[in-house]
Design a protein around this motif. Structure first.
Motif, PDB file in Angstrom:
ATOM      1  N   HIS A  82     -16.515   2.225   5.155  1.00 27.51           N
ATOM      2  CA  HIS A  82     -15.633   2.491   4.013  1.00 27.51           C
ATOM      3  C   HIS A  82     -15.333   1.198   3.254  1.00 27.51           C
ATOM      4  O   HIS A  82     -15.210   0.128   3.846  1.00 27.51           O
ATOM      5  CB  HIS A  82     -14.319   3.119   4.487  1.00 27.51           C
ATOM      6  CG  HIS A  82     -14.494   4.440   5.166  1.00 27.51           C
ATOM      7  ND1 HIS A  82     -14.980   5.555   4.526  1.00 27.51           N
ATOM      8  CD2 HIS A  82     -14.247   4.831   6.455  1.00 27.51           C
ATOM      9  CE1 HIS A  82     -15.024   6.570   5.368  1.00 27.51           C
ATOM     10  NE2 HIS A  82     -14.593   6.156   6.544  1.00 27.51           N
ATOM     11  N   LYS A  83     -15.199   1.321   1.956  1.00 27.55           N
ATOM     12  CA  LYS A  83     -14.843   0.182   1.108  1.00 27.55           C
ATOM     13  C   LYS A  83     -13.322   0.131   1.014  1.00 27.55           C
ATOM     14  O   LYS A  83     -12.693   1.060   0.490  1.00 27.55           O
ATOM     15  CB  LYS A  83     -15.462   0.340  -0.278  1.00 27.55           C
ATOM     16  CG  LYS A  83     -15.332  -0.892  -1.160  1.00 27.55           C
ATOM     17  CD  LYS A  83     -16.033  -0.685  -2.496  1.00 27.55           C
ATOM     18  CE  LYS A  83     -15.880  -1.935  -3.367  1.00 27.55           C
ATOM     19  NZ  LYS A  83     -16.479  -1.729  -4.715  1.00 27.55           N
ATOM     20  N   ILE A  84     -12.730  -0.948   1.529  1.00 28.30           N
ATOM     21  CA  ILE A  84     -11.279  -0.994   1.632  1.00 28.30           C
ATOM     22  C   ILE A  84     -10.722  -2.343   1.214  1.00 28.30           C
ATOM     23  O   ILE A  84     -11.448  -3.337   1.059  1.00 28.30           O
ATOM     24  CB  ILE A  84     -10.811  -0.690   3.065  1.00 28.30           C
ATOM     25  CG1 ILE A  84     -11.115  -1.888   3.994  1.00 28.30           C
ATOM     26  CG2 ILE A  84     -11.449   0.560   3.636  1.00 28.30           C
ATOM     27  CD1 ILE A  84     -10.252  -1.934   5.213  1.00 28.30           C
ATOM     28  N   ALA A  85      -9.393  -2.367   1.049  1.00 30.35           N
ATOM     29  CA  ALA A  85      -8.636  -3.608   0.892  1.00 30.35           C
ATOM     30  C   ALA A  85      -7.313  -3.416   1.614  1.00 30.35           C
ATOM     31  O   ALA A  85      -6.832  -2.281   1.767  1.00 30.35           O
ATOM     32  CB  ALA A  85      -8.400  -3.934  -0.577  1.00 30.35           C
ATOM     33  N   LEU A  86      -6.741  -4.505   2.076  1.00 31.22           N
ATOM     34  CA  LEU A  86      -5.452  -4.450   2.761  1.00 31.22           C
ATOM     35  C   LEU A  86      -4.469  -5.357   2.032  1.00 31.22           C
ATOM     36  O   LEU A  86      -4.776  -6.533   1.769  1.00 31.22           O
ATOM     37  CB  LEU A  86      -5.605  -4.876   4.221  1.00 31.22           C
ATOM     38  CG  LEU A  86      -4.410  -4.621   5.147  1.00 31.22           C
ATOM     39  CD1 LEU A  86      -4.878  -4.472   6.588  1.00 31.22           C
ATOM     40  CD2 LEU A  86      -3.373  -5.735   5.068  1.00 31.22           C
ATOM     41  N   ILE A  87      -3.315  -4.813   1.692  1.00 31.98           N
ATOM     42  CA  ILE A  87      -2.251  -5.592   1.052  1.00 31.98           C
ATOM     43  C   ILE A  87      -1.212  -5.937   2.108  1.00 31.98           C
ATOM     44  O   ILE A  87      -0.697  -5.048   2.796  1.00 31.98           O
ATOM     45  CB  ILE A  87      -1.587  -4.804  -0.095  1.00 31.98           C
ATOM     46  CG1 ILE A  87      -2.615  -4.459  -1.173  1.00 31.98           C
ATOM     47  CG2 ILE A  87      -0.426  -5.596  -0.698  1.00 31.98           C
ATOM     48  CD1 ILE A  87      -2.081  -3.510  -2.240  1.00 31.98           C
ATOM     49  N   GLU A  88      -0.897  -7.213   2.235  1.00 26.97           N
ATOM     50  CA  GLU A  88       0.096  -7.685   3.208  1.00 26.97           C
ATOM     51  C   GLU A  88       1.328  -8.167   2.453  1.00 26.97           C
ATOM     52  O   GLU A  88       1.257  -9.133   1.697  1.00 26.97           O
ATOM     53  CB  GLU A  88      -0.498  -8.819   4.049  1.00 26.97           C
ATOM     54  CG  GLU A  88       0.456  -9.367   5.090  1.00 26.97           C
ATOM     55  CD  GLU A  88      -0.146 -10.511   5.889  1.00 26.97           C
ATOM     56  OE1 GLU A  88       0.296 -10.724   7.028  1.00 26.97           O
ATOM     57  OE2 GLU A  88      -1.044 -11.200   5.360  1.00 26.97           O
ATOM     58  N   THR A  89       2.480  -7.488   2.642  1.00 25.54           N
ATOM     59  CA  THR A  89       3.662  -7.854   1.861  1.00 25.54           C
ATOM     60  C   THR A  89       4.697  -8.643   2.637  1.00 25.54           C
ATOM     61  O   THR A  89       5.679  -9.094   2.060  1.00 25.54           O
ATOM     62  CB  THR A  89       4.347  -6.600   1.266  1.00 25.54           C
ATOM     63  OG1 THR A  89       4.955  -5.852   2.322  1.00 25.54           O
ATOM     64  CG2 THR A  89       3.350  -5.735   0.523  1.00 25.54           C
ATOM     65  N   ASP A  90       4.504  -8.790   3.947  1.00 24.72           N
ATOM     66  CA  ASP A  90       5.428  -9.623   4.724  1.00 24.72           C
ATOM     67  C   ASP A  90       5.127 -11.080   4.416  1.00 24.72           C
ATOM     68  O   ASP A  90       4.002 -11.550   4.600  1.00 24.72           O
ATOM     69  CB  ASP A  90       5.245  -9.359   6.226  1.00 24.72           C
ATOM     70  CG  ASP A  90       6.353  -9.979   7.064  1.00 24.72           C
ATOM     71  OD1 ASP A  90       6.796 -11.094   6.722  1.00 24.72           O
ATOM     72  OD2 ASP A  90       6.757  -9.357   8.049  1.00 24.72           O
ATOM     73  N   ASN A  91       6.134 -11.811   3.932  1.00 26.71           N
ATOM     74  CA  ASN A  91       5.842 -13.178   3.461  1.00 26.71           C
ATOM     75  C   ASN A  91       5.579 -14.180   4.573  1.00 26.71           C
ATOM     76  O   ASN A  91       5.427 -15.380   4.310  1.00 26.71           O
ATOM     77  CB  ASN A  91       6.942 -13.687   2.524  1.00 26.71           C
ATOM     78  CG  ASN A  91       8.321 -13.661   3.156  1.00 26.71           C
ATOM     79  OD1 ASN A  91       8.456 -13.506   4.364  1.00 26.71           O
ATOM     80  ND2 ASN A  91       9.343 -13.806   2.330  1.00 26.71           N
ATOM     81  N   ASN A  92       5.497 -13.728   5.824  1.00 26.60           N
ATOM     82  CA  ASN A  92       4.973 -14.603   6.882  1.00 26.60           C
ATOM     83  C   ASN A  92       3.452 -14.703   6.777  1.00 26.60           C
ATOM     84  O   ASN A  92       2.851 -15.655   7.274  1.00 26.60           O
ATOM     85  CB  ASN A  92       5.339 -14.053   8.269  1.00 26.60           C
ATOM     86  CG  ASN A  92       6.799 -14.234   8.586  1.00 26.60           C
ATOM     87  OD1 ASN A  92       7.394 -15.242   8.211  1.00 26.60           O
ATOM     88  ND2 ASN A  92       7.385 -13.263   9.265  1.00 26.60           N
ATOM     89  N   TYR A  93       2.836 -13.686   6.167  1.00 28.31           N
ATOM     90  CA  TYR A  93       1.398 -13.640   5.924  1.00 28.31           C
ATOM     91  C   TYR A  93       0.578 -13.934   7.181  1.00 28.31           C
ATOM     92  O   TYR A  93      -0.328 -14.767   7.188  1.00 28.31           O
ATOM     93  CB  TYR A  93       1.015 -14.577   4.777  1.00 28.31           C
ATOM     94  CG  TYR A  93       1.688 -14.187   3.476  1.00 28.31           C
ATOM     95  CD1 TYR A  93       1.667 -12.860   3.049  1.00 28.31           C
ATOM     96  CD2 TYR A  93       2.357 -15.114   2.694  1.00 28.31           C
ATOM     97  CE1 TYR A  93       2.300 -12.482   1.867  1.00 28.31           C
ATOM     98  CE2 TYR A  93       2.993 -14.735   1.510  1.00 28.31           C
ATOM     99  CZ  TYR A  93       2.954 -13.415   1.110  1.00 28.31           C
ATOM    100  OH  TYR A  93       3.582 -13.030  -0.055  1.00 28.31           O
TER     101      TYR A  93
END
Length: 206
Positions: free
Chosen positions: A32-43
């Motif tokens: 699958h073609k995907i992306a992940l968004i990480e919003t916790d600013n600890n990254y």
């Protein structure tokens, strides 16, 4: 059409990040073609990805992107990523997000996953999280809220999980994530094959 899967909980440490990345790597391995968004600013995921690229010499262009963001910017990131023709966008939301940002993310999502252990504290937070998410259905009729049993002892029976989560009034996934190091010591590149049953069940609801 791109499907949005968001991991949300009112509490940190419930397994949002570990399950988001395990699901992402498994989806990627399935083609699958995907992306992940990480919003916790600890990254955490972005830092780990950089370390893995350095250690393994992997080609970043062959991997799915992990986008650092903030809860208040997640919707904007989702809209931009939709233009790339992705199959799935996964969102690992921060533990302490606002009611406004939770509502916006739910309205934009096809599926929201709430990970929880069976501890009384986690179950209480999960119950409140599910209650907080349900009003978003007034604006998003197709929203599915899934509870994912996480960090469950391998000997725990399904009946025990059902009894512990019966008051949640939502879909509780039948596949549990066992309390194993292989799920905690995750990779942003390689998928963990034991996560496949969980990923397949989530796909059934998307």
């Amino acid at each position: 059409m791109t499907k949005i899967i968001s991991f949300i909980s009112r509490k940190g440490g419930t397994g949002k990040t570990t399950n988001a990345i395990n699901l992402a790597t498994m989806f990627h391995s399935l083609g699958h073609k995907i992306a992940l968004i990480e919003t916790d600013n600890n990254y955490t995921l972005n830092t780990l990805r950089k370390m893995e690229l350095y250690k393994t010499g992997a080609n970043e262009h062959n991997l799915f992107p992990i986008i650092p963001s903030l809860d208040e910017n997640a919707i904007e990131e989702i809209e931009k990523l939709k233009e790339d023709g992705l199959d799935y966008i996964l969102v690992d939301s921060a533990g302490k997000t606002t009611d406004k940002n939770i509502k916006k993310l739910c309205i934009a999502s096809d599926v929201v996953i709430v990970p929880t252990s069976l501890s009384p504290n986690d179950l209480l937070v999960t119950y409140q999280t599910v209650k907080d998410l349900q009003p978003a259905r007034e604006f998003n009729d197709n929203l599915k809220i899934l509870v994912l049993p996480n960090r469950i002892h391998s000997q725990t029976r399904k009946e025990t999980i059902a009894q512990a989560t019966e008051e949640l009034e939502t879909i509780v996934l039948g596949n549990k994530v066992p309390m194993k190091n292989l799920f905690v010591n995750f990779s942003t590149i390689l998928s963990e094959k034991e996560y496949l049953p969980v990923a397949k069940e989530i796909l059934e609801h998307v």
